[in-house]
Motif scaffolding. Structure first.
Motif, mmCIF file in Angstrom:
data_model
loop_
_atom_site.group_PDB
_atom_site.id
_atom_site.type_symbol
_atom_site.label_atom_id
_atom_site.label_comp_id
_atom_site.label_asym_id
_atom_site.label_seq_id
_atom_site.Cartn_x
_atom_site.Cartn_y
_atom_site.Cartn_z
ATOM 1 N N THR A 1 -28.494 -23.716 -31.027
ATOM 2 C CA THR A 1 -29.048 -22.553 -30.885
ATOM 3 C C THR A 1 -28.106 -21.339 -30.801
ATOM 4 O OG1 THR A 1 -31.004 -23.412 -29.462
ATOM 5 C CG2 THR A 1 -30.607 -21.088 -29.409
ATOM 6 N N VAL A 2 -28.109 -20.302 -31.724
ATOM 7 C CA VAL A 2 -27.306 -19.106 -31.701
ATOM 8 C C VAL A 2 -28.212 -17.919 -31.406
ATOM 9 C CG1 VAL A 2 -26.041 -17.665 -33.425
ATOM 10 C CG2 VAL A 2 -25.863 -20.492 -33.582
ATOM 11 N N LYS A 3 -27.807 -17.157 -30.490
ATOM 12 C CA LYS A 3 -28.537 -16.045 -29.984
ATOM 13 C C LYS A 3 -28.014 -14.753 -30.689
ATOM 14 C CE LYS A 3 -31.175 -13.782 -27.242
ATOM 15 N NZ LYS A 3 -31.002 -12.256 -27.845
ATOM 16 N N MET A 4 -28.824 -14.176 -31.478
ATOM 17 C CA MET A 4 -28.734 -12.841 -31.978
ATOM 18 C C MET A 4 -28.980 -11.606 -31.010
ATOM 19 S SD MET A 4 -27.709 -13.721 -35.147
ATOM 20 C CE MET A 4 -28.144 -12.580 -36.514
ATOM 21 N N ASN A 5 -28.575 -10.451 -31.684
ATOM 22 C CA ASN A 5 -29.055 -9.335 -30.548
ATOM 23 C C ASN A 5 -30.186 -8.775 -30.900
ATOM 24 O OD1 ASN A 5 -25.833 -9.391 -29.886
ATOM 25 N ND2 ASN A 5 -25.483 -7.894 -31.321
ATOM 26 N N ASN A 6 -30.833 -9.118 -31.920
ATOM 27 C CA ASN A 6 -32.083 -8.530 -32.120
ATOM 28 C C ASN A 6 -33.102 -9.385 -32.854
ATOM 29 O OD1 ASN A 6 -31.789 -5.506 -31.694
ATOM 30 N ND2 ASN A 6 -29.976 -6.172 -32.810
ATOM 31 N N PRO A 7 -34.248 -9.497 -33.245
ATOM 32 C CA PRO A 7 -35.238 -10.291 -33.538
ATOM 33 C C PRO A 7 -34.570 -10.718 -34.953
ATOM 34 C CG PRO A 7 -36.446 -8.454 -32.739
ATOM 35 C CD PRO A 7 -35.259 -8.197 -32.510
ATOM 36 N N VAL A 8 -35.041 -11.918 -35.315
ATOM 37 C CA VAL A 8 -34.632 -12.499 -36.742
ATOM 38 C C VAL A 8 -35.975 -12.759 -37.582
ATOM 39 C CG1 VAL A 8 -33.595 -14.303 -38.182
ATOM 40 C CG2 VAL A 8 -32.520 -13.584 -36.003
ATOM 41 N N THR A 9 -36.202 -11.839 -38.504
ATOM 42 C CA THR A 9 -37.629 -12.129 -39.169
ATOM 43 C C THR A 9 -37.245 -12.189 -40.438
ATOM 44 O OG1 THR A 9 -37.600 -9.569 -39.523
ATOM 45 C CG2 THR A 9 -38.634 -10.342 -37.516
ATOM 46 N N GLY A 10 -36.243 -12.369 -41.115
ATOM 47 C CA GLY A 10 -36.096 -12.824 -42.432
ATOM 48 C C GLY A 10 -35.526 -14.320 -42.708
ATOM 49 N N ASP A 11 -35.344 -14.670 -43.982
ATOM 50 C CA ASP A 11 -35.387 -16.009 -44.186
ATOM 51 C C ASP A 11 -33.456 -16.062 -44.129
ATOM 52 O OD1 ASP A 11 -37.710 -16.898 -44.739
ATOM 53 O OD2 ASP A 11 -37.676 -16.391 -46.914
ATOM 54 N N PRO A 12 -32.979 -17.404 -43.524
ATOM 55 C CA PRO A 12 -31.690 -17.568 -43.692
ATOM 56 C C PRO A 12 -31.373 -18.237 -45.078
ATOM 57 C CG PRO A 12 -32.785 -19.324 -42.746
ATOM 58 C CD PRO A 12 -33.950 -18.440 -43.153
ATOM 59 N N PHE A 13 -29.855 -18.217 -45.454
ATOM 60 C CA PHE A 13 -29.402 -18.441 -46.486
ATOM 61 C C PHE A 13 -28.336 -19.784 -46.137
ATOM 62 C CE2 PHE A 13 -30.895 -14.810 -48.187
ATOM 63 C CZ PHE A 13 -31.319 -15.035 -49.670
ATOM 64 N N VAL A 14 -27.935 -20.534 -47.052
ATOM 65 C CA VAL A 14 -26.914 -21.526 -46.768
ATOM 66 C C VAL A 14 -25.828 -21.326 -48.174
ATOM 67 C CG1 VAL A 14 -26.218 -23.818 -47.012
ATOM 68 C CG2 VAL A 14 -28.118 -23.306 -45.639
ATOM 69 N N SER A 15 -24.648 -21.174 -47.934
ATOM 70 C CA SER A 15 -23.661 -20.856 -48.965
ATOM 71 C C SER A 15 -22.406 -21.376 -48.852
ATOM 72 C CB SER A 15 -23.578 -19.338 -49.207
ATOM 73 O OG SER A 15 -22.648 -19.125 -50.210
ATOM 74 N N ASP A 16 -21.576 -21.738 -49.659
ATOM 75 C CA ASP A 16 -20.176 -22.091 -49.490
ATOM 76 C C ASP A 16 -19.247 -20.912 -49.610
ATOM 77 O OD1 ASP A 16 -20.016 -21.672 -52.064
ATOM 78 O OD2 ASP A 16 -19.533 -23.969 -52.653
ATOM 79 N N LEU A 17 -19.982 -20.063 -49.785
ATOM 80 C CA LEU A 17 -19.074 -18.497 -49.759
ATOM 81 C C LEU A 17 -18.184 -18.545 -51.053
ATOM 82 C CD1 LEU A 17 -18.579 -17.942 -46.048
ATOM 83 C CD2 LEU A 17 -20.798 -17.415 -47.623
ATOM 84 N N GLY A 18 -18.371 -19.372 -52.046
ATOM 85 C CA GLY A 18 -17.581 -19.362 -53.212
ATOM 86 C C GLY A 18 -16.527 -20.254 -53.003
ATOM 87 N N SER A 19 -16.016 -21.081 -51.955
ATOM 88 C CA SER A 19 -15.050 -22.030 -51.700
ATOM 89 C C SER A 19 -15.068 -23.431 -52.247
ATOM 90 C CB SER A 19 -14.977 -22.081 -50.091
ATOM 91 O OG SER A 19 -15.985 -22.770 -49.632
ATOM 92 N N GLY A 20 -16.286 -23.662 -52.509
ATOM 93 C CA GLY A 20 -16.511 -25.047 -52.859
ATOM 94 C C GLY A 20 -16.657 -26.105 -51.983
ATOM 95 N N ASP A 21 -16.481 -25.701 -50.850
ATOM 96 C CA ASP A 21 -16.073 -26.605 -49.464
ATOM 97 C C ASP A 21 -17.241 -26.537 -48.569
ATOM 98 O OD1 ASP A 21 -14.920 -28.563 -48.126
ATOM 99 O OD2 ASP A 21 -13.100 -26.989 -47.541
ATOM 100 N N ASP A 22 -16.888 -26.108 -47.378
ATOM 101 C CA ASP A 22 -17.818 -26.052 -46.313
ATOM 102 C C ASP A 22 -18.674 -25.012 -46.596
ATOM 103 O OD1 ASP A 22 -16.162 -27.888 -45.006
ATOM 104 O OD2 ASP A 22 -15.146 -26.178 -43.740
ATOM 105 N N LYS A 23 -20.257 -25.587 -46.246
ATOM 106 C CA LYS A 23 -21.213 -24.640 -46.032
ATOM 107 C C LYS A 23 -21.555 -23.953 -44.865
ATOM 108 C CE LYS A 23 -23.557 -26.957 -49.935
ATOM 109 N NZ LYS A 23 -24.697 -27.961 -50.477
ATOM 110 N N TYR A 24 -22.116 -22.651 -45.024
ATOM 111 C CA TYR A 24 -22.344 -21.955 -43.655
ATOM 112 C C TYR A 24 -23.778 -21.598 -43.907
ATOM 113 C CZ TYR A 24 -17.376 -22.074 -43.444
ATOM 114 O OH TYR A 24 -16.043 -22.325 -43.451
ATOM 115 N N LEU A 25 -24.387 -21.426 -42.744
ATOM 116 C CA LEU A 25 -25.812 -20.911 -42.508
ATOM 117 C C LEU A 25 -25.587 -19.396 -42.360
ATOM 118 C CD1 LEU A 25 -28.985 -21.148 -42.275
ATOM 119 C CD2 LEU A 25 -28.332 -21.798 -39.594
ATOM 120 N N ILE A 26 -26.256 -18.645 -42.890
ATOM 121 C CA ILE A 26 -25.934 -17.071 -42.976
ATOM 122 C C ILE A 26 -27.272 -16.566 -42.484
ATOM 123 C CG2 ILE A 26 -25.436 -14.978 -44.266
ATOM 124 C CD1 ILE A 26 -24.316 -17.127 -46.097
ATOM 125 N N VAL A 27 -27.262 -15.801 -41.519
ATOM 126 C CA VAL A 27 -28.541 -15.154 -40.894
ATOM 127 C C VAL A 27 -28.322 -13.811 -40.414
ATOM 128 C CG1 VAL A 27 -30.233 -15.459 -38.869
ATOM 129 C CG2 VAL A 27 -29.028 -17.659 -39.745
#
Length: 427
Positions: A172-198
């Protein structure tokens, strides 16, 4: 003596052309549902064994419904329709959690309960998140190295919950404010580890690794939905969004992953849907598509320069959901298809489906009026005849039937096949 000659066969395979006659062709229809549908209708494999695909969605009556492609609800007590503990406005997800070909249906109610059902409607598990879930759907993604799928549920209390495929809470990750949009998953161009972006409702963007740790964060100005896309082809994605200004106008902005502003474009108002990226004019480079709250549709390049023929202006419309970029009429060029709420419209004229060609002109046969509509559109070939149907969840607030299927003329182009056979006759 040998004689060789060619026999040219012009073959039209009637069995191929007529095979779809074995199925019942989907006709346009509108069907009433007890509750309003605020999110996307999904397509599911044939449930009622009529040879066609079916439609599944959640509604504000606190039920998950399945309708056949003939416009009739599939009733199979005690499973369909599935009663849950609260209304659903955020929609559902249809997926295969274990990768073994077993369909799973995920739905999160306004009370924060996430349900997992099998294709027959049997409840496999349910779990609770912290906070209400009004507009977000459960999302499925693999952003670790295990190859296993995770379920992400974001809440208005500002929590991002990550569950495993059995419904066990992992992080569980706590943000400062409500989260009402869709998250993304990306390797940020590294071709390696993927990250959840919110992103939360005040523009804070966080990057979460597979262990649930926030490895990076940056602050944007946006309260609206965002997109992650590589707009310049360098292999590294950018963050695209719009902002609402105090004077009622808006602005498109694009940042790099370090929070540096790359480009911006003044808008007459903001845009609730995230900017979309596609090559609209066929020049080989991606364009940015912005659907504004005041009904304007803007197409610009990555530097914010508006393309010729745009914007499309419809001052009576309000656009709530993201557009779909699709070749709707089969001419080889993409169209921008989206739903609009029409200011002052009554009944069916309270909302419509609009399609624009690459030059910013309405496609023949549109708009199609379906009542007030907030949900994204769904495109599917329900009957397998090669033509696409548009599924639109309209009729919000008793302005019309809630489930609408619109036929299109998009069909594959059949080519005459010439078979050349060489026959040798010995004499």
């Amino acid at each position: 003596m040998k004689r060789s000659f060619n026999i040219v066969l012009f073959t039209i395979c009637l069995s191929v052309l007529c095979i779809n006659e074995l199925k019942a062709q989907v006709n346009e229809f509108s069907a009433k549902v007890n509750g309003d549908i605020y999110n996307q209708v999904h397509v599911i494999d044939d449930v009622d064994s009529d040879g066609n695909k079916d439609m599944i969605f959640a509604a504000t009556d606190g039920k998950i419904h399945i309708f056949s492609s003939k416009g009739k609800e599939i009733i199979r007590p005690p499973y369909w329709p599935k009663q849950v503990d609260a209304p659903i406005t955020g929609g559902i997800e249809v997926t295969d959690l274990d990768g073994k070909g077993h369909i799973n249906i995920l739905a999160t109610t306004m009370g924060g309960t996430t349900y997992c059902l099998n294709s027959k409607g049997k409840e496999l598990w349910k779990t609770k998140s912290v906070g209400k879930v009004n507009w977000t759907s459960p999302k499925v993604a693999d952003f670790g190295k295990t190859g296993k799928k995770n379920i992400i549920v974001s809440t208005e209390a500002g929590y991002v919950n990550v569950f495993d495929s059995s419904g066990t809470l992992l992080h569980t990750v706590k943000m400062n404010n409500p989260v009402t949009g869709d998250p993304f998953v990306s390797d940020l161009g590294s071709g390696d580890d993927k990250y959840l972006i919110v992103k939360d409702s005040m523009g804070k963007v966080v990057f979460i690794d597979e262990g649930g740790a926030v490895v990076k964060q940056l602050q944007t100005e946006s309260s609206n939905n965002f997109n992650i896309s590589d707009t310049n082809g360098d292999g590294i994605p950018e963050i695209l969004t719009t902002i609402a200004k105090t004077d009622g106008s808006g602005e498109f902005k694009m940042w790099d992953l370090d929070g540096k502003l790359l480009s911006n474009l003044p808008l007459t108002t903001d845009s609730v849907p995230a900017p979309q990226v596609a090559d609209i004019d066929g020049d080989g480079t991606d364009d940015i598509i912005i659907t504004q709250s005041d009904g304007k549709v803007m197409v610009c390049d990555k530097d914010g320069k508006v393309k010729e023929g745009w914007p499309y202006v419809n001052d009576e419309a309000y656009i709530h959901s993201k557009p779909t970029i699709i070749d709707l009429d089969g001419d080889g060029s993409p169209e921008i298809v989206y739903s609009s709420i029409m200011d002052g419209g009554d009944g069916l004229e309270a909302g419509c489906v609009i399609a624009l060609d690459k030059n910013g002109q309405p496609v023949k046969g549109f708009p199609r009026y379906v009542g007030k509509i907030y949900a994204p559109l769904t495109f599917a070939d329900l009957d397998g005849d090669g033509s696409m149907e548009i599924i639109a969840a309209g009729g919000v607030g008793l302005t019309g039937p809630q489930l609408n299927v619109i036929r299109t003329d998009t069909r594959p182009k059949f080519k005459m096949v010439t078979l050349r056979q060489t026959t040798t006759i010995k004499k």
